[in-house]
Design a protein around this motif. Structure first.
Motif, PDB file in Angstrom:
ATOM      1  N   MET A   1       0.993  -0.911   0.069  1.00 25.35           N
ATOM      2  CA  MET A   1       0.319   0.184   0.329  1.00 25.35           C
ATOM      3  C   MET A   1       0.712   1.293  -0.018  1.00 25.35           C
ATOM      4  SD  MET A   1      -3.066   1.082   2.798  1.00 25.35           S
ATOM      5  CE  MET A   1      -3.714  -0.374   2.526  1.00 25.35           C
ATOM      6  N   LYS A   2       0.840   2.196  -1.074  1.00 22.67           N
ATOM      7  CA  LYS A   2       1.612   2.653  -1.096  1.00 22.67           C
ATOM      8  C   LYS A   2       0.837   4.251  -0.243  1.00 22.67           C
ATOM      9  CE  LYS A   2       2.901   4.422  -5.337  1.00 22.67           C
ATOM     10  NZ  LYS A   2       2.697   4.745  -6.240  1.00 22.67           N
ATOM     11  N   LYS A   3       2.072   4.883  -0.069  1.00 26.73           N
ATOM     12  CA  LYS A   3       1.679   6.196   1.304  1.00 26.73           C
ATOM     13  C   LYS A   3       2.865   7.299   1.427  1.00 26.73           C
ATOM     14  CE  LYS A   3       1.374   2.682   4.835  1.00 26.73           C
ATOM     15  NZ  LYS A   3       2.306   1.974   6.140  1.00 26.73           N
ATOM     16  N   ALA A   4       1.799   8.133   1.788  1.00 21.46           N
ATOM     17  CA  ALA A   4       2.609   9.517   1.698  1.00 21.46           C
ATOM     18  C   ALA A   4       2.363  10.790   1.700  1.00 21.46           C
ATOM     19  CB  ALA A   4       2.449  10.232  -0.243  1.00 21.46           C
ATOM     20  N   PHE A   5       3.923  11.687   2.622  1.00 25.96           N
ATOM     21  CA  PHE A   5       3.918  12.760   2.781  1.00 25.96           C
ATOM     22  C   PHE A   5       3.157  14.054   1.843  1.00 25.96           C
ATOM     23  CE2 PHE A   5       6.181  10.713   6.312  1.00 25.96           C
ATOM     24  CZ  PHE A   5       5.685  10.324   7.250  1.00 25.96           C
ATOM     25  N   ILE A   6       2.499  14.643   2.042  1.00 25.44           N
ATOM     26  CA  ILE A   6       2.286  16.517   1.179  1.00 25.44           C
ATOM     27  C   ILE A   6       2.797  16.963   3.033  1.00 25.44           C
ATOM     28  CG2 ILE A   6       0.746  17.251   0.069  1.00 25.44           C
ATOM     29  CD1 ILE A   6      -0.626  15.167  -0.771  1.00 25.44           C
ATOM     30  N   LYS A 101      14.044   7.207   3.038  1.00 25.66           N
ATOM     31  CA  LYS A 101      14.275   5.811   2.783  1.00 25.66           C
ATOM     32  C   LYS A 101      13.404   4.531   2.895  1.00 25.66           C
ATOM     33  CE  LYS A 101      17.904   2.948   6.280  1.00 25.66           C
ATOM     34  NZ  LYS A 101      18.495   3.517   6.915  1.00 25.66           N
ATOM     35  N   GLU A 102      12.215   4.694   3.870  1.00 25.09           N
ATOM     36  CA  GLU A 102      10.561   4.399   4.266  1.00 25.09           C
ATOM     37  C   GLU A 102       9.842   4.299   3.314  1.00 25.09           C
ATOM     38  OE1 GLU A 102       9.693   2.441   6.997  1.00 25.09           O
ATOM     39  OE2 GLU A 102      12.065   2.956   8.310  1.00 25.09           O
ATOM     40  N   GLY A 103      10.860   4.798   1.991  1.00 25.18           N
ATOM     41  CA  GLY A 103       9.727   4.863   0.640  1.00 25.18           C
ATOM     42  C   GLY A 103       8.842   5.547   0.539  1.00 25.18           C
ATOM     43  N   ILE A 104       8.239   5.888   1.304  1.00 23.07           N
ATOM     44  CA  ILE A 104       7.036   7.182   1.455  1.00 23.07           C
ATOM     45  C   ILE A 104       7.595   8.789   0.493  1.00 23.07           C
ATOM     46  CG2 ILE A 104       6.142   8.596   2.915  1.00 23.07           C
ATOM     47  CD1 ILE A 104       6.338   6.213   4.137  1.00 23.07           C
ATOM     48  N   GLY A 105       5.649   8.813  -0.324  1.00 22.27           N
ATOM     49  CA  GLY A 105       6.436   9.499  -1.233  1.00 22.27           C
ATOM     50  C   GLY A 105       6.223  10.596  -0.626  1.00 22.27           C
TER      51      GLY A 105
END
Length: 218
Positions: A1-6, A101-105
């Motif tokens: 499941m892709k996750k992101a910070f905006i 590093k955690e792969g968070i977009g």
């Protein structure tokens, strides 16, 4: 499941809102004779610059060209005053590196114009972290409309429900809620009490030194 910070930018990535306040206070009072207190100016500091001018003076006071020039003059004064103090909020650089590093977009969703976004990102050498940068020029309606955050989520390819927004302003947290996103609040410009209307807030922090990426997605 892709996750992101905006991330919002002003007051959220860089602690510069007092410099924006000073710039607007001088333009509105010394240049335009608005006769406003600093507290009154602070309350109007959200959304696009042109929207601020319309809220204060009405839609017929200035032409679009005049508002564009007033906006740029305010930003030139802001950049000149803030450049000697330009730095990331404590802990943010390490937090960005950990998220990468955690792969968070990661993306930026801001009411700032590209002139100011470029000023911050390029002087601080952090542009490479962000796969989406949505500015005032990329949306039709400013926060609390969710357009800026929804567009960033779309560009990152992440469902809004899996995005966490970083904000410093109530209107920004409201925009995150309207987008179906949780928020982390930086208390650089507003008090905790000013966010009492919102139930989408994960935590309040003065900076990024105590935040960890895994804890935010528990």
């Amino acid at each position: 499941m892709k996750k992101a910070f905006i991330f919002d930018m002003n007051g959220t990535m860089i602690d510069d809102m007092e410099y924006h306040l000073e710039g607007w206070f001088n333009i509105l009072n010394n240049d335009l004779g608005a006769g406003m207190t600093r507290a009154a100016v602070k309350k109007e500091m959200y959304g696009k610059n042109q929207e601020l001018l319309v809220r204060i003076f009405g839609k017929d006071r200035f032409t679009a060209a005049e508002m564009d020039e007033l906006s740029m003059e305010k930003e030139r004064r802001y950049q000149q005053a803030y450049l000697p103090h330009l730095r990331l909020i404590d802990g943010l650089e390490a937090f960005l590196a950990a998220a990468e590093k955690e792969g968070i977009g990661m993306g930026i969703g801001t009411a700032a114009i590209p002139f100011n976004v470029d000023f911050a990102l390029d002087n601080l050498h952090i542009r490479h972290y962000f796969k989406s940068i949505v500015t005032a020029n990329d949306v039709a309606t400013s926060k609390p409309n969710p357009e800026v955050f929804l567009k960033a989520a779309e560009e990152l390819g992440v469902d809004p429900a899996n995005c966490i927004v970083f904000e410093d302003a109530p209107k920004g947290v409201e925009a995150a809620a309207n987008a179906g996103m949780k928020a982390v609040v930086l208390t650089t410009m507003h008090t905790v009490e000013e966010f009492s209307a919102f139930d989408n807030i994960l935590t309040f922090v003065p900076d990024y030194t105590t935040l960890t990426v895994p804890a935010l997605f528990r």
